[in-house]
Design an enzyme around this catalytic site. Structure first.
Site, PDB file in Angstrom:
ATOM      1  N   ASP A 124       0.853  -1.194   0.000  1.00  0.00           N
ATOM      2  CA  ASP A 124       0.000   0.000   0.000  1.00  0.00           C
ATOM      3  C   ASP A 124       0.888   1.244   0.000  1.00  0.00           C
ATOM      4  O   ASP A 124       2.108   1.163   0.107  1.00  0.00           O
ATOM      5  CB  ASP A 124      -0.917  -0.022   1.233  1.00  0.00           C
TER       6      ASP A 124
ATOM      7  N   HIS B 287      -9.844  -2.391  -7.628  1.00  0.00           N
ATOM      8  CA  HIS B 287      -9.775  -1.336  -6.603  1.00  0.00           C
ATOM      9  C   HIS B 287      -9.093  -0.073  -7.117  1.00  0.00           C
ATOM     10  O   HIS B 287      -9.623   1.028  -6.973  1.00  0.00           O
ATOM     11  CB  HIS B 287      -9.027  -1.877  -5.373  1.00  0.00           C
TER      12      HIS B 287
HETATM   13  C1  HEM Z   1      -4.901   2.160  -3.562  1.00  0.00           C
HETATM   14  C2  HEM Z   1      -5.827  -1.243  -0.250  1.00  0.00           C
HETATM   15  C3  HEM Z   1      -9.738   1.224   1.190  1.00  0.00           C
HETATM   16  C4  HEM Z   1      -8.893   4.548  -2.189  1.00  0.00           C
HETATM   17  C5  HEM Z   1      -4.823   1.010  -2.805  1.00  0.00           C
HETATM   18  C6  HEM Z   1      -3.835  -0.029  -2.949  1.00  0.00           C
HETATM   19  C7  HEM Z   1      -4.089  -0.968  -2.019  1.00  0.00           C
HETATM   20  C8  HEM Z   1      -5.247  -0.546  -1.274  1.00  0.00           C
HETATM   21  C9  HEM Z   1      -3.323  -2.260  -1.776  1.00  0.00           C
HETATM   22  C10 HEM Z   1      -2.713  -0.044  -3.988  1.00  0.00           C
HETATM   23  C11 HEM Z   1      -1.494   0.655  -3.509  1.00  0.00           C
HETATM   24  C12 HEM Z   1      -1.416   2.103  -3.853  1.00  0.00           C
HETATM   25  O1  HEM Z   1      -1.727   2.504  -4.973  1.00  0.00           O
HETATM   26  O2  HEM Z   1      -1.032   2.881  -2.976  1.00  0.00           O
HETATM   27  C13 HEM Z   1      -6.974  -0.866   0.425  1.00  0.00           C
HETATM   28  C14 HEM Z   1      -7.602  -1.637   1.469  1.00  0.00           C
HETATM   29  C15 HEM Z   1      -8.687  -0.932   1.888  1.00  0.00           C
HETATM   30  C16 HEM Z   1      -8.756   0.267   1.086  1.00  0.00           C
HETATM   31  C17 HEM Z   1      -7.116  -2.976   1.972  1.00  0.00           C
HETATM   32  C18 HEM Z   1      -9.696  -1.246   2.959  1.00  0.00           C
HETATM   33  C19 HEM Z   1      -9.478  -2.047   3.960  1.00  0.00           C
HETATM   34  C20 HEM Z   1      -9.896   2.291   0.357  1.00  0.00           C
HETATM   35  C21 HEM Z   1     -11.004   3.209   0.382  1.00  0.00           C
HETATM   36  C22 HEM Z   1     -10.765   4.139  -0.588  1.00  0.00           C
HETATM   37  C23 HEM Z   1      -9.500   3.811  -1.205  1.00  0.00           C
HETATM   38  C24 HEM Z   1     -12.187   3.135   1.336  1.00  0.00           C
HETATM   39  C25 HEM Z   1     -11.619   5.317  -0.991  1.00  0.00           C
HETATM   40  C26 HEM Z   1     -12.927   5.296  -0.977  1.00  0.00           C
HETATM   41  C27 HEM Z   1      -7.704   4.204  -2.794  1.00  0.00           C
HETATM   42  C28 HEM Z   1      -7.059   5.037  -3.796  1.00  0.00           C
HETATM   43  C29 HEM Z   1      -5.917   4.343  -4.198  1.00  0.00           C
HETATM   44  C30 HEM Z   1      -5.886   3.106  -3.434  1.00  0.00           C
HETATM   45  C31 HEM Z   1      -7.519   6.399  -4.289  1.00  0.00           C
HETATM   46  C32 HEM Z   1      -4.891   4.790  -5.227  1.00  0.00           C
HETATM   47  C33 HEM Z   1      -5.346   4.398  -6.625  1.00  0.00           C
HETATM   48  C34 HEM Z   1      -4.356   4.849  -7.656  1.00  0.00           C
HETATM   49  O3  HEM Z   1      -4.004   6.041  -7.642  1.00  0.00           O
HETATM   50  O4  HEM Z   1      -3.935   4.041  -8.467  1.00  0.00           O
HETATM   51  N1  HEM Z   1      -5.682   0.666  -1.773  1.00  0.00           N
HETATM   52  N2  HEM Z   1      -7.698   0.268   0.214  1.00  0.00           N
HETATM   53  N3  HEM Z   1      -9.009   2.677  -0.612  1.00  0.00           N
HETATM   54  N4  HEM Z   1      -6.976   3.068  -2.591  1.00  0.00           N
HETATM   55 FE1  HEM Z   1      -7.366   1.651  -1.250  1.00  0.00          FE
END
Ligand code: HEM
Length: 448
Positions: A174, A314
Site C-alpha cells: 500500500d 480497486h
Molecule cells: C490504492 C488497499 C480502502 C482509495 C490502494 C492499494 C491498495 C489498497 C493495496 C494499492 C497501492 C497504492 O496505490 O497505494 C486498500 C484496502 C482498503 C482500502 C485494503 C480497505 C481495507 C480504500 C477506500 C478508498 C481507497 C475506502 C476510498 C474510498 C484508494 C485510492 C488508491 C488506493 C484512491 C490509489 C489508486 C491509484 O491512484 O492508483 N488501496 N484500500 N481505498 N486506494 Fe485503497
C-alpha cells in the site's frame, strides 16, 4: 524548507508528507470542559508536529509525531459555530453512513452518533524497546488534558511485521499512489498525478468552496475503521482461483492472480496493467515504474479491454486514469492510513474464519470530502456502471465497494463477462469526518 511557497511550519505533518508509520495510535476524545481544554491545548501546541518538522533531518525529529483533528461537534463544543463550507463535515459521518453503503448494524458504538469531538493521531517510525514511544506520548496527552477530555475510543495501529511491512492485511503493498501537490512536492514520479494545493488544503488555489479565512492550510480528514476478513478473503480467492491458457498456474498462483485482479496490483505492488499474468516484485518495488500506466497503453482501444486490469479493480475504480476524458484531479485525495490488529493466526486460516478484529485505520485528506473520499466511495466504488461507456457493466468494486448485488465483472481474464458475486471482505465499523486545522488556527481561533 523544501522550497515550497506553503508555510510548512504551520501545516500539520500527516497531511502532505503522508507518513508510512511503524506505529500509529488514534486517540478519539470527547471534550468535557471547553475552557480547561483550550488552556491545555495552548500549552500542547509546541508538541503538535508540523510538515516542516517531518521534513527536517532525522536527527532533529521528535520520538513521535502528534496531529490533532476536530469533528464538527467538537468545534461546536469549543464555541466555534462558523460554517466550514463542507456539508458532510457538518453532519458527521454517522449521518452519512447509509449513503456510503454502510450497514449501521456493523458500526461500533463509539462512532455511532456524534460523540467524538476530536482525535489525536500519534505515530512513529522509531521502534523503542517495547514500542513505548507512542504510549509515552499518549500518557503525555492524558496528563496534559486531564479531565477536560474523555477517551471515547483508541485504535493502536501498526505496520505489519517483517517482509509484510508496508502491506495491508490482505497482503498487498500500500502507499504507492498518492497525488503530488503542486508547489510542494519536490519530485513527481512517472505516472503520478499532480493536484493543485487547494485540492488537499482548504483555502488554497483549487479549493472549490468559500470558507472562513482561519481555515487556510487545513484539510478535511475522512477516517474509516475498515475491518478486513483476511482468512475469508484467502479462502475465497483459493476456491475461485482463476486460470489463463497463456500461463500454467498452481491453485495458489491462481488465487493470487484473482486477488491481483481484484486490486489491479499484485501483492508486490506491481500493476496488473503492466504485468498482467505474473507478479514482478522488482517492478512493484520501483517507484520510477510502479505507477507509470494509465490503462490505455497509448492505444485507445485498450481502454475497453479488461485482459490486463478489470474495470472494477480497486485501483481502477478509485483512480480511473485514462478511463475518464479529463485528468480528474479534483477527485484525488492523500491516503495515510495504517493497518490495525494482529496477524491472522493459523487457526483462523484453517477455519477460514476471522476470530480477531483486524483491518485498516483508513485516513484520507482532501479539501472537500464530497470530491475526495466520498466521491471515490459512492460515485465510483459503489456504482456498477462506472467507469462509464464500457461495452459491459463493470459492477461494484470487489474490495471496498458496497451495494447489492455484490457483483463485480471482469475478474476472469478469459471470460470477462463472468460476474462474480463477491462476499464482503471489508466491513466498515465506524468513522468520522474531521477538520485538521493549521497550527496558527489552533492558537488564534480554536484555543482563543
Ligand atoms: C490504492 C488497499 C480502502 C482509495 C490502494 C492499494 C491498495 C489498497 C493495496 C494499492 C497501492 C497504492 O496505490 O497505494 C486498500 C484496502 C482498503 C482500502 C485494503 C480497505 C481495507 C480504500 C477506500 C478508498 C481507497 C475506502 C476510498 C474510498 C484508494 C485510492 C488508491 C488506493 C484512491 C490509489 C489508486 C491509484 O491512484 O492508483 N488501496 N484500500 N481505498 N486506494 Fe485503497
Amino acid at each position: 524548507t523544501n522550497g515550497t511557497f506553503l508555510p510548512i511550519q504551520n501545516i500539520q505533518g500527516d497531511i502532505l508528507v503522508g507518513m508510512k508509520k511503524q506505529l500509529e495510535t488514534f486517540y478519539f476524545f470527547h471534550i468535557n470542559d471547553p475552557a480547561s481544554f483550550k488552556t491545555a491545548l495552548n500549552s500542547y501546541v509546541p508538541t503538535i508536529t508540523s510538515t516542516a518538522t517531518l521534513l527536517s533531518p532525522a536527527s532533529s525529529q521528535p520520538l513521535a509525531f502528534v496531529n490533532i483533528a476536530f469533528s464538527s461537534t467538537g468545534l461546536q463544543a469549543l464555541g466555534i459555530t462558523d460554517d466550514l463550507g463542507d456539508s458532510q463535515f457538518s453532519s458527521g459521518m454517522y449521518a452519512d453512513a447509509t449513503n456510503l453503503g454502510d450497514s449501521l448494524s456493523t458500526w461500533e458504538s463509539p462512532f455511532a452518533g456524534t460523540n467524538i469531538h476530536g482525535a489525536f493521531l500519534i505515530g512513529t517510525d522509531k521502534l523503542a524497546p517495547q514500542n513505548s514511544y507512542v504510549s509515552f506520548y499518549v500518557s503525555g496527552i492524558v496528563s496534559t488534558f486531564g479531565s477536560s477530555i474523555t477517551e471515547v475510543d483508541r485504535i493502536d495501529a501498526s505496520a505489519r511485521p517483517g517482509d509484510e511491512a508496508g502491506h495491508e492485511h490482505f497482503g498487498f503493498l500500500d502507499g504507492i499512489s498518492n497525488p503530488a501537490v503542486a508547489g510542494f512536492s519536490t519530485t513527481v514520479l512517472p505516472g503520478q498525478t499532480v493536484v493543485p494545493s487547494g485540492t488537499i488544503l482548504t483555502g488554497r488555489l483549487g479549493d472549490v468552496a468559500l470558507r472562513p479565512s482561519w481555515t487556510l492550510d487545513g484539510t478535511f480528514m475522512a477516517f474509516r475503521k475498515l475491518q478486513q476478513k483476511v482468512p475469508e478473503f484467502d479462502a475465497w480467492t483459493l476456491e475461485n482461483a482463476i486460470q489463463n491458457p497463456e500461463v500454467t498456474l498452481t491453485v495458489q498462483q491462481g488465487a493470487d492472480y484473482l486477488g491481483a485482479r481484484m486490486f489491479g496490483r499484485w501483492k508486490s505492488g506491481a500493476p496488473t496493467d503492466i504485468t498482467p499474468l505474473v507478479d514482478d516484485p522488482t517492478l512493484g518495488a520501483d517507484p520510477q515504474s510502479n505507477n507509470n500506466f494509465d490503462f490505455a497503453h497509448a492505444n485507445s482501444s485498450l481502454i475497453s479491454d479488461q485482459s490486463r486490469c478489470p474495470f472494477s479493480a480497486h485501483i481502477r475504480k478509485t483512480n480511473p486514469r485514462a478511463d475518464l476524458a479529463d485528468a480528474n484531479t479534483i477527485n484525488h485525495a492523500i491516503r495515510a492510513g495504517t493497518p490495525y490488529g494482529p496477524e491472522a493466526s493459523s487457526s483462523e486460516a484453517s477455519s477460514k474464519t476471522s476470530a480477531q478484529d483486524r483491518g485498516m485505520a483508513f485516513v484520507e485528506y482532501q479539501s472537500t470530502i464530497g470530491n475526495g473520499f466520498r466521491f471515490q466511495q459512492i460515485n465510483w466504488a459503489n456504482t456498477a456502471n462506472f467507469p462509464p461507456l464500457k461495452t459491459v457493466t463493470p459492477g461494484i468494486e470487489p474490495i471496498v465497494g458496497q451495494g447489492s448485488p455484490r457483483t463485480a465483472d471482469g475478474l476472469n481474464p478469459v471470460d470477462p463477462s463472468v460476474g462474480y458475486t463477491v462476499p464482503q471482505f471489508v466491513i466498515p465499523t465506524g468513522g468520522e469526518y474531521f477538520f485538521v486545522p493549521s497550527i496558527s488556527a489552533i492558537t488564534d481561533v480554536i484555543t482563543a
